[in-house]
Design an enzyme around this catalytic site. Structure first.
Site, PDB file in Angstrom:
ATOM      1  N   GLN A  74       0.832  -1.198   0.000  1.00  0.00           N
ATOM      2  CA  GLN A  74       0.000   0.000   0.000  1.00  0.00           C
ATOM      3  C   GLN A  74       0.874   1.258   0.000  1.00  0.00           C
ATOM      4  OE1 GLN A  74      -2.288   1.788   3.387  1.00  0.00           O
ATOM      5  NE2 GLN A  74      -4.072   1.009   2.273  1.00  0.00           N
TER       6      GLN A  74
ATOM      7  N   CYS B  89      -6.486   6.850   5.453  1.00  0.00           N
ATOM      8  CA  CYS B  89      -5.846   7.172   6.731  1.00  0.00           C
ATOM      9  C   CYS B  89      -6.302   8.536   7.227  1.00  0.00           C
ATOM     10  CB  CYS B  89      -4.332   7.169   6.584  1.00  0.00           C
ATOM     11  SG  CYS B  89      -3.478   7.604   8.127  1.00  0.00           S
TER      12      CYS B  89
ATOM     13  N   LYS C 247      -8.248   1.560  -0.720  1.00  0.00           N
ATOM     14  CA  LYS C 247      -8.921   1.545   0.592  1.00  0.00           C
ATOM     15  C   LYS C 247      -9.273   2.989   0.938  1.00  0.00           C
ATOM     16  CE  LYS C 247      -8.772  -0.196   5.306  1.00  0.00           C
ATOM     17  NZ  LYS C 247      -9.002   1.005   6.114  1.00  0.00           N
TER      18      LYS C 247
ATOM     19  N   ASP D   1     -15.048  -2.075  12.808  1.00  0.00           N
ATOM     20  CA  ASP D   1     -15.714  -2.560  14.027  1.00  0.00           C
ATOM     21  C   ASP D   1     -15.921  -4.062  14.101  1.00  0.00           C
ATOM     22  OD1 ASP D   1     -15.831   0.092  14.700  1.00  0.00           O
ATOM     23  OD2 ASP D   1     -18.003   0.279  14.561  1.00  0.00           O
TER      24      ASP D   1
ATOM     25  N   ARG E 175      -7.860  -3.539  13.568  1.00  0.00           N
ATOM     26  CA  ARG E 175      -7.498  -3.398  14.981  1.00  0.00           C
ATOM     27  C   ARG E 175      -7.777  -4.644  15.809  1.00  0.00           C
ATOM     28  NH1 ARG E 175     -10.860   1.529  16.697  1.00  0.00           N
ATOM     29  NH2 ARG E 175     -12.226   0.749  15.043  1.00  0.00           N
TER      30      ARG E 175
END
Length: 345
Positions: A72, A102, A141, A206, A229
């Protein structure tokens, strides 16, 4: 089967999200071994690559056992992104991904990352420049939009597909939300159900339990899920999600022995790739999740974080295994830490 250009992935693939200061080769290795279907590197500055910056060049390191793997890049200038794409092409990854998601202030201030969402025409030009410069499949993304008044992801998806991207991953928040509130996947579903869209659409945001992954798969109809995450210190999330989607049953959580073994393996990979000092330092953010759920673990964790010797760290991990022998860590939703708070960018 899901295909990104000529890359064949399983039905409903699970992707490891690119994360700065996290998705280095050691971390990617443990995620791959635990079921991640497609891996991404940390994001790499196009300007840094062109300047031959040592840190940026090092991020190009990829290994055959990671494949398929994407590199990326980010930037806000057509020429630099084009040149960076050619450099990436020469390293022979499976695909090239562009970061338009980002939210970190330092990246946005450069007119890169999610900062590009303020100028969709520029976003299209930057993407087209990368597509023209490389023979690799190009993916993107991004986020839903810059803010609540510009959630224009459907327009973005159509226009980026028109200039040649092979897949799109969408985080269900705007840039202004950062990681606050709940990710909104309804707009991701609109993109997927748009009759003009024929490329794979992956949802992100999430996912921290197998149950939520299956519910979102069924509710929103995306082609796959990108997990970020939740995998920090818990690479088992990939195998647990895959198993639950396939069978409707929860896998047993990793045993303490497995947690310690994978933590050691991750440490060894980190030291081998970055050297003792940097390798040990980079592991510090992972110990909390690897050992989460063990009562009164703070003293052990402090020793792990403060130690500068790999053998000493492994010895402390052996002590943990001995001290908590027989203890079963129950399943619970993974706490999604905002790792950007400590991001050097």
């Amino acid at each position: 089967m899901v295909k990104i250009a000529n890359i064949e992935l399983p039905d409903f693939p699970l992707l490891l999200a690119p994360m700065e200061d996290v998705t280095d080769p050691p971390f990617r290795a443990v995620c791959k071994e635990n079921g991640a279907d497609l891996l991404y590197t940390e994001f790499i500055s196009s300007g840094g690559l062109i300047r031959d910056a040592i840190k940026c060049k090092r991020k190009l390191d990829i290994f055959d056992n990671e494949r398929p793997v994407g590199i990326q890049i980010f930037g806000g200038d057509e020429e630099s992104l084009s040149l960076a794409s050619r450099i990436v092409d020469a390293t022979n990854p499976d695909l090239l991904d562009i970061n338009f998601g980002c939210p970190v202030k330092g990246i946005v201030a450069q007119g890169a990352g999610s900062g590009v969402l303020k100028d969709i025409d520029l976003m299209v030009r930057l993407t087209a420049a990368c597509v023209k410069a490389t023979s690799l499949p190009v993916t993107v993304k991004t986020r839903l939009g810059w803010d609540e008044n510009s959630r224009n992801i459907e327009e973005v998806a159509e226009r980026l597909q028109d200039v040649g991207i092979a897949a799109l991953s969408i985080h269900g928040r705007t840039r202004m939300q950062m990681y606050k509130g709940e990710a909104d996947w309804s707009l991701i579903a609109q993109v997927k159900n748009n009759p003009r869209i024929h490329i794979p659409i992956f949802g992100n945001g999430d996912i921290n339990t197998p149950q939520k992954a299956l519910a979102y798969k069924n509710r929103y109809g995306v082609d796959g899920i990108m997990i970020g995450r939740a995998a920090i210190g818990y690479p088992w999330i990939f195998r647990e999600v895959a198993h639950y989607i396939k069978t409707g049953e929860m896998l047993a959580p990793p045993t303490l022995e497995e947690r310690v073994a994978v933590c050691k393996y991750h440490l060894q990979k980190s030291v081998a790739w970055k050297g003792p000092k940097a390798g040990i330092y980079d592991m510090r953010k992972h110990y909390f999740q690897y050992l989460k759920g063990l009562p009164n673990i703070k003293a052990f964790r402090s020793r792990l974080v403060l130690s500068t010797d790999p053998m000493e760290i492994e010895s402390v991990l052996d002590e943990v295994q001995s001290a908590y022998a027989g203890f079963e860590i129950p399943h619970s939703p993974i706490e999604l830490v905002n790792y950007h708070e400590n991001c050097p960018m």
